[in-house]
Write a protein that holds these residues in place. Structure first.
Motif, PDB file in Angstrom:
ATOM      1  N   ILE A  76      35.236  51.447  35.046  1.00  0.00           N
ATOM      2  CA  ILE A  76      34.883  52.794  34.590  1.00  0.00           C
ATOM      3  C   ILE A  76      33.471  52.798  34.009  1.00  0.00           C
ATOM      4  O   ILE A  76      32.657  53.680  34.332  1.00  0.00           O
ATOM      5  N   ASP A  77      33.164  51.815  33.168  1.00  0.00           N
ATOM      6  CA  ASP A  77      31.837  51.747  32.545  1.00  0.00           C
ATOM      7  C   ASP A  77      30.737  51.449  33.566  1.00  0.00           C
ATOM      8  O   ASP A  77      29.693  52.098  33.581  1.00  0.00           O
ATOM      9  N   TYR A  78      30.970  50.454  34.416  1.00  0.00           N
ATOM     10  CA  TYR A  78      29.940  50.011  35.371  1.00  0.00           C
ATOM     11  C   TYR A  78      29.617  51.103  36.390  1.00  0.00           C
ATOM     12  O   TYR A  78      28.455  51.335  36.711  1.00  0.00           O
ATOM     13  N   TYR A  79      30.652  51.758  36.910  1.00  0.00           N
ATOM     14  CA  TYR A  79      30.452  52.737  37.972  1.00  0.00           C
ATOM     15  C   TYR A  79      30.335  54.171  37.446  1.00  0.00           C
ATOM     16  O   TYR A  79      30.091  55.089  38.237  1.00  0.00           O
ATOM     17  N   GLY A  80      30.504  54.378  36.135  1.00  0.00           N
ATOM     18  CA  GLY A  80      30.405  55.720  35.574  1.00  0.00           C
ATOM     19  C   GLY A  80      31.484  56.653  36.094  1.00  0.00           C
ATOM     20  O   GLY A  80      31.234  57.840  36.322  1.00  0.00           O
TER      21      GLY A  80
END
Length: 95
Positions: A76-80
């Protein structure tokens, strides 16, 4: 070098291959193993944390879920993306 988006969490897992470590795809089964590799959701484990002992990820549901939760957060964080996006890609969520 293998693609990994996971934060290093020593002594449980490493985010890069080192001698003696085993690659573990966090999500597996029906296409999810391939998605894990594509998305960088792999970790590198000492054999005893992988499948050599009862506390290894293949035999320890708590450790498996810990990795899945960390993997989902990293994705979720890496790919937004959102939790709903994760569910569309992997079929369920773990948070």
């Amino acid at each position: 070098m293998e693609f990994c988006i996971m934060n290093d969490n020593y002594p449980f897992w490493r985010n890069c291959r080192e001698p003696g470590l085993c690659r573990h795809e966090i999500f597996f089964g029906t296409g999810n193993r391939r998605l894990s590799i594509e998305d960088g959701l792999v970790v590198f484990l000492a054999p005893e944390m992988h499948n050599v002992t009862n506390y290894g990820v293949h035999f320890n549901r708590d450790f498996d879920l810990k990795l899945k939760k960390a993997g989902e957060r990293a994705w979720i964080d890496y790919y937004g993306k959102s939790k709903e996006d994760f569910i569309k890609r992997y079929g369920r969520n773990y948070l």
